[in-house]
Design a protein around this motif. Structure first.
Motif, PDB file in Angstrom:
ATOM      1  N   LEU A   1       0.755  -0.922   0.060  1.00  0.00           N
ATOM      2  CA  LEU A   1       0.139   0.267   0.250  1.00  0.00           C
ATOM      3  C   LEU A   1       0.755   1.465  -0.142  1.00  0.00           C
ATOM      4  O   LEU A   1       0.882   2.040  -0.642  1.00  0.00           O
ATOM      5  N   SER A   2       2.014   1.000   0.759  1.00  0.00           N
ATOM      6  CA  SER A   2       2.629   2.537   0.657  1.00  0.00           C
ATOM      7  C   SER A   2       4.107   2.495  -0.367  1.00  0.00           C
ATOM      8  O   SER A   2       3.756   3.898  -0.755  1.00  0.00           O
ATOM      9  N   ALA A   3       3.471   1.611  -1.416  1.00  0.00           N
ATOM     10  CA  ALA A   3       4.323   1.405  -2.518  1.00  0.00           C
ATOM     11  C   ALA A   3       3.689   2.307  -4.071  1.00  0.00           C
ATOM     12  O   ALA A   3       3.428   3.487  -4.338  1.00  0.00           O
ATOM     13  N   LYS A   4       1.605   1.914  -3.033  1.00  0.00           N
ATOM     14  CA  LYS A   4       1.000   2.570  -4.271  1.00  0.00           C
ATOM     15  C   LYS A   4       0.537   3.911  -4.245  1.00  0.00           C
ATOM     16  O   LYS A   4       0.499   4.979  -4.777  1.00  0.00           O
ATOM     17  N   LEU A   5       0.976   4.433  -2.398  1.00  0.00           N
ATOM     18  CA  LEU A   5      -0.056   5.866  -1.904  1.00  0.00           C
ATOM     19  C   LEU A   5       1.225   6.705  -1.396  1.00  0.00           C
ATOM     20  O   LEU A   5       0.499   7.472  -1.458  1.00  0.00           O
ATOM     21  N   CYS A   6       1.970   6.330  -1.409  1.00  0.00           N
ATOM     22  CA  CYS A   6       3.084   7.235  -0.367  1.00  0.00           C
ATOM     23  C   CYS A   6       4.815   7.154  -1.747  1.00  0.00           C
ATOM     24  O   CYS A   6       3.935   6.951  -2.578  1.00  0.00           O
ATOM     25  N   ARG A   7       5.780   7.387  -1.057  1.00  0.00           N
ATOM     26  CA  ARG A   7       6.737   7.557  -2.075  1.00  0.00           C
ATOM     27  C   ARG A   7       7.711   6.427  -2.353  1.00  0.00           C
ATOM     28  O   ARG A   7       9.169   5.959  -3.023  1.00  0.00           O
ATOM     29  N   LEU A   8       6.753   5.166  -1.489  1.00  0.00           N
ATOM     30  CA  LEU A   8       8.095   4.030  -0.941  1.00  0.00           C
ATOM     31  C   LEU A   8       8.142   3.030  -2.806  1.00  0.00           C
ATOM     32  O   LEU A   8       7.625   2.781  -3.273  1.00  0.00           O
ATOM     33  N   ASN A   9       9.389   2.613  -2.678  1.00  0.00           N
ATOM     34  CA  ASN A   9       9.141   2.029  -4.196  1.00  0.00           C
ATOM     35  C   ASN A   9       9.257   0.767  -3.889  1.00  0.00           C
ATOM     36  O   ASN A   9       8.925   0.479  -3.118  1.00  0.00           O
ATOM     37  N   ILE A  10       8.762   0.737  -5.275  1.00  0.00           N
ATOM     38  CA  ILE A  10       7.607  -1.177  -4.808  1.00  0.00           C
ATOM     39  C   ILE A  10       9.233  -1.621  -4.959  1.00  0.00           C
ATOM     40  O   ILE A  10       8.526  -3.193  -4.745  1.00  0.00           O
ATOM     41  N   ASP A  11      10.396  -2.091  -5.194  1.00  0.00           N
ATOM     42  CA  ASP A  11      11.274  -2.822  -5.133  1.00  0.00           C
ATOM     43  C   ASP A  11      11.502  -2.835  -3.325  1.00  0.00           C
ATOM     44  O   ASP A  11      11.808  -4.064  -2.923  1.00  0.00           O
ATOM     45  N   THR A  12      11.777  -1.485  -2.959  1.00  0.00           N
ATOM     46  CA  THR A  12      11.309  -2.200  -1.106  1.00  0.00           C
ATOM     47  C   THR A  12      10.613  -2.713  -0.522  1.00  0.00           C
ATOM     48  O   THR A  12      11.028  -3.155  -0.280  1.00  0.00           O
ATOM     49  N   ALA A  13       8.927  -2.298  -1.023  1.00  0.00           N
ATOM     50  CA  ALA A  13       8.441  -3.109  -1.045  1.00  0.00           C
ATOM     51  C   ALA A  13       8.526  -4.285  -0.996  1.00  0.00           C
ATOM     52  O   ALA A  13       8.244  -5.537   0.012  1.00  0.00           O
ATOM     53  N   LYS A  14       9.391  -4.984  -2.461  1.00  0.00           N
ATOM     54  CA  LYS A  14       9.370  -6.392  -2.773  1.00  0.00           C
ATOM     55  C   LYS A  14      10.598  -7.093  -1.547  1.00  0.00           C
ATOM     56  O   LYS A  14      10.567  -8.525  -0.876  1.00  0.00           O
ATOM     57  N   GLN A  15      11.360  -5.909  -0.888  1.00  0.00           N
ATOM     58  CA  GLN A  15      12.820  -5.839   0.139  1.00  0.00           C
ATOM     59  C   GLN A  15      12.215  -6.770   0.995  1.00  0.00           C
ATOM     60  O   GLN A  15      12.375  -8.069   2.077  1.00  0.00           O
ATOM     61  N   ILE A  16      10.889  -5.963   2.036  1.00  0.00           N
ATOM     62  CA  ILE A  16      10.241  -5.937   3.558  1.00  0.00           C
ATOM     63  C   ILE A  16       9.940  -7.877   3.158  1.00  0.00           C
ATOM     64  O   ILE A  16       9.699  -7.953   3.538  1.00  0.00           O
ATOM     65  N   LYS A  17       9.461  -8.189   1.878  1.00  0.00           N
ATOM     66  CA  LYS A  17       8.074  -9.169   1.655  1.00  0.00           C
ATOM     67  C   LYS A  17       9.236 -10.199   1.564  1.00  0.00           C
ATOM     68  O   LYS A  17       8.801 -11.261   2.314  1.00  0.00           O
ATOM     69  N   LYS A  18      10.197 -10.208   0.856  1.00  0.00           N
ATOM     70  CA  LYS A  18      11.590 -11.092   0.661  1.00  0.00           C
ATOM     71  C   LYS A  18      12.519 -11.852   2.281  1.00  0.00           C
ATOM     72  O   LYS A  18      11.867 -12.122   2.472  1.00  0.00           O
ATOM     73  N   VAL A  19      12.236 -10.430   3.115  1.00  0.00           N
ATOM     74  CA  VAL A  19      12.682 -10.663   4.349  1.00  0.00           C
ATOM     75  C   VAL A  19      11.765 -11.452   5.426  1.00  0.00           C
ATOM     76  O   VAL A  19      12.645 -12.306   6.001  1.00  0.00           O
TER      77      VAL A  19
END
Length: 360
Positions: free
Chosen positions: A277-295
């Protein structure tokens, strides 16, 4: 002997570590001259942790021990009622002390029981799980669930003292350890990118720096809480992952055919979905969201959600404590270390967030 970590000072209480903590408790008991002292445990901590605590305090071995069944499902007003009745029958008065020895259920519920009994008696928390050390130990939140919904009843009340001793963690199952680890990762995500990246390489229970990580997580939470005790604004950042996470935890707790999820397991899913949601609505890079998911998926097994599961979980969002004016409010991220509060989300994106979590 363990090295001494500095005390963390909150508003009217201290969080102390290892040997210094036990020395401070001894001083407190001598100074306050309590009329009676009671110890609260659950069935797990009675078996695994109570004797370890009493080894430090033989003077407390004669104190009445109140025992509740282990498990989030017992964190309710019925259990509180039983404890209030026991305290009354055992002669507790306004000068009594309750020592809560256990995980987050024991410290949350025990704090609430103490805060309400005779309009408030002193209590001390001795957290015995990683989750309760880094989360429930600081902030003064006490409370219980109602109708399966998380923490619907409670008040803000600080303990007189918090004792953190990693020795208790040696009794902890791995899944309970990982549950607490998720909250430590959250502290990094919302406040310190370097800390998140350090913990991204999973540290085992035997890691020599674990006590330092716990101390740092408690410092982060204490710093946030000290700026906004009653969660009117800044403190909301601690709820990253918890809007979805609490709804997921509640859903699995109330479905007899589902395996119950630990708090950290549900919050990990919440942090993945809320990163999307942060990648969609804020400035978070989608790759960072994927990194968080991977962790998180390197630590926790993926949970499968049917469409009906997702629909039911979304209905539970309306009970989240951060909501106001009948609107669901999320904590999101602009970047790791830069959270954004009070974000309203369209329902279509909420479903997309679950699909992001489930996608390989």
């Amino acid at each position: 002997m363990k090295k001494t970590l500095s005390a963390i000072v909150g508003e009217g209480y201290k969080v102390l570590f290892s040997n210094e903590a036990y020395t401070e408790l001894d001083k407190l008991l001598n100074r306050k001259s309590y009329s009676s002292i009671f110890i609260l445990v659950d069935s797990n901590t009675k078996q695994h942790c109570l004797h370890l605590f009493l080894n430090y305090f033989s003077r407390l071995k004669a104190c009445p021990v109140l025992v509740i069944p282990a498990g989030e499902e017992n964190k309710d007003l019925e259990t509180c009622q039983e404890l209030w009745e026991q305290l009354s029958q055992l002669g507790a008065d306004r000068k009594s002390l309750l020592i809560n020895v256990g995980g987050g259920v024991v410290t949350d519920l025990g704090g609430f029981v103490a805060a309400a009994f005779k309009r408030g008696i002193d209590f001390i928390n001795v957290p015995t799980t990683l989750l309760s050390m880094v989360d429930a130990s600081v902030g003064g939140k006490t409370g219980v669930d109602m109708g399966g919904l998380k923490n619907q009843i409670g008040i803000i009340k600080h303990p007189k003292l918090v004792i953190i001793d990693t020795f208790y963690l040696e009794t902890l199952p791995e899944n309970e350890y990982k549950s607490g680890y998720a909250e430590m990762l959250k502290h990094g995500i919302i406040q310190n990118k370097d800390y998140f990246e350090e913990l991204s390489q999973f540290k085992s229970l035997k890691n020599s720096d674990l006590e330092n990580y716990i101390h740092y997580s408690v410092e982060i939470k204490n710093n946030v809480v000290s700026q906004d005790l009653y969660e009117s604004n800044f403190r909301k950042i601690l709820n990253f992952g918890h809007t979805f996470g609490h709804a997921i935890e509640t859903y699995f707790l109330t479905q007899p055919e589902k395996n119950t999820l630990l708090h950290g397991e549900a919050i990990a899913i919440g942090m993945i979905t809320e990163s999307y949601l942060s990648a969609k609505l804020c400035r978070l890079n989608i790759d960072t969201a994927k990194q968080i998911k991977k962790v998180f998926l390197n630590i926790f097994s993926k949970v499968f959600f049917t469409e009906s599961d997702i629909e039911a979980i979304l209905l539970l969002l309306k009970y989240d404590k951060k909501n106001s004016h009948r609107k669901v409010k999320f904590v999101l991220l602009h970047e790791i270390g830069e959270p954004a509060i009070d974000k309203e989300i369209h329902s279509d994106l909420l479903v997309e967030a679950f699909h992001f979590y489930q996608k390989d």
